[in-house]
Scaffold this motif. Sequence first.
Motif, PDB file in Angstrom:
ATOM      1  N   THR A  26      -5.922  -6.987  13.064  1.00 14.00           N
ATOM      2  CA  THR A  26      -5.540  -8.258  12.454  1.00 14.00           C
ATOM      3  C   THR A  26      -6.769  -9.160  12.315  1.00 14.00           C
ATOM      4  O   THR A  26      -7.468  -9.408  13.299  1.00 14.00           O
ATOM      5  CB  THR A  26      -4.472  -8.970  13.286  1.00 14.00           C
ATOM      6  N   ARG A  60       1.049  -6.153   5.078  1.00  9.68           N
ATOM      7  CA  ARG A  60      -0.348  -6.349   5.477  1.00  9.68           C
ATOM      8  C   ARG A  60      -0.701  -7.830   5.577  1.00  9.68           C
ATOM      9  O   ARG A  60      -1.397  -8.245   6.495  1.00  9.68           O
ATOM     10  CB  ARG A  60      -1.286  -5.652   4.497  1.00  9.68           C
ATOM     11  N   SER A 103      -3.341  -1.049  13.349  1.00 11.79           N
ATOM     12  CA  SER A 103      -4.154  -1.836  12.422  1.00 11.79           C
ATOM     13  C   SER A 103      -4.902  -2.918  13.182  1.00 11.79           C
ATOM     14  O   SER A 103      -4.614  -3.198  14.349  1.00 11.79           O
ATOM     15  CB  SER A 103      -3.274  -2.477  11.341  1.00 11.79           C
ATOM     16  N   GLU A 115       0.814  -1.216   0.000  1.00 10.52           N
ATOM     17  CA  GLU A 115       0.000   0.000   0.000  1.00 10.52           C
ATOM     18  C   GLU A 115       0.843   1.260   0.000  1.00 10.52           C
ATOM     19  O   GLU A 115       0.511   2.260  -0.633  1.00 10.52           O
ATOM     20  CB  GLU A 115      -0.906  -0.027   1.234  1.00 10.52           C
ATOM     21  N   ILE A 168      -4.477 -10.971   7.658  1.00  8.39           N
ATOM     22  CA  ILE A 168      -4.109  -9.655   7.146  1.00  8.39           C
ATOM     23  C   ILE A 168      -4.321  -8.597   8.219  1.00  8.39           C
ATOM     24  O   ILE A 168      -5.040  -8.802   9.198  1.00  8.39           O
ATOM     25  CB  ILE A 168      -4.925  -9.286   5.886  1.00  8.39           C
ATOM     26  N   ARG A 169      -3.667  -7.459   8.003  1.00  6.58           N
ATOM     27  CA  ARG A 169      -3.840  -6.310   8.897  1.00  6.58           C
ATOM     28  C   ARG A 169      -4.599  -5.224   8.145  1.00  6.58           C
ATOM     29  O   ARG A 169      -4.141  -4.741   7.110  1.00  6.58           O
ATOM     30  CB  ARG A 169      -2.480  -5.801   9.383  1.00  6.58           C
ATOM     31  N   GLU A 170      -5.745  -4.858   8.681  1.00  8.86           N
ATOM     32  CA  GLU A 170      -6.596  -3.863   8.042  1.00  8.86           C
ATOM     33  C   GLU A 170      -6.443  -2.510   8.727  1.00  8.86           C
ATOM     34  O   GLU A 170      -6.275  -2.432   9.953  1.00  8.86           O
ATOM     35  CB  GLU A 170      -8.067  -4.299   8.102  1.00  8.86           C
ATOM     36  N   GLY A 171      -6.552  -1.446   7.916  1.00 14.77           N
ATOM     37  CA  GLY A 171      -6.485  -0.107   8.477  1.00 14.77           C
ATOM     38  C   GLY A 171      -5.088   0.246   8.954  1.00 14.77           C
ATOM     39  O   GLY A 171      -4.091  -0.328   8.520  1.00 14.77           O
TER      40      GLY A 171
END
Length: 349
Positions: free
Chosen positions: A171, A122, A169, A40, A147-150
């Motif tokens: 998880t 991520r 973030s 990202e 995954i790790r969001e935000g």
Amino acid sequence: MFKKCILCFAILIIGMFIGIAGSQLYENSKRPVMITGENERTGEKEDVPGENENILTPDENDLENDLLDENKNDREKYRKILVGAGGWHRSPSMTAAYGDHYIFSEDGTFIFKYSLADEERRVIDISGNWEIINGDLLHLTIMKKTIREGGEFIPGSPSSLTGYSLVNSTTVKVDVEPYEEVIYPLRDLEIDEPSPAPLMLKIGGVQYWKWGGTADETLVMEQTNEEPDIDSEIQVWEGVLEFSESAPPDQSLFYTIKIYKENNEYYGDISIDGFQTMKRIRTKAVGDKNSVNLVFDTYLPDNVGERYEKGDILLSLERKDQKVYTSWGKLQPMLQENKQSGEVYFEYR
């Protein structure tokens, strides 16, 4: 004469077909398979476990040909050698900030965990089913990702691979739909004599080292020409280690690690008691006389709460200067001041 001409013509056509099919398989073997999307922050692609080196993409013919597999001995050898609690790591040395590594289970499931030092990634692990086909090809079916969001990107710690870290973030584990499949050739099963993890193997052209035991010890003996002596490496760790921490007014935690041998394997039972906490965890002790990783195996009776998965490295211990130094993994202490790895926390009772 006419029949001979027809026969020669048929052989020529078959030969051309085989040549075309062979060249296509060669092209497939070089084709990269991107399965984890883009970074990202940089917009660059993030690679699959084998870094796209010598990856084969599965097709129906490859899988159907497995029914005619004449290399059953090789297939069984790799199947047994791959399995083990310690897993296959990109490095022969052991630290809590582990690098990329596989863990293959006897039930046909696997998990691939990306390096903890890649702090901005991520996708932090992938998992699913594995099998050996055509004697020496590793077929992975990727069914889940963690995954790790935000979150946001900030300058990383000194140990960060990229110089950045993803913080704040969430998880989550997600299903992969449709399933993703890759095939890696298994090559160069060798012995690295000076290494504490002497068994090494190339998976998809990338070198990995085996940590810990193997499902079939005789296979290791055949490779090393000598019987593994687990006692000479880990026996020095046997005993009970303790550590405690407290914060006002009445928040205290007491940690106990009991390392012992059972059925020719070493385990570390972890107990944590105190403020709103009662943990009972069994780990496998994987390492040598200098350092050992405590790898999550199962929860014990009376445990409250579950957060770890099989193969997680909870913490690492290292002997140096007659002291035991701790590197925290998935298990973290309560107080921020105690979270610095490479310090002395545990002492033998």
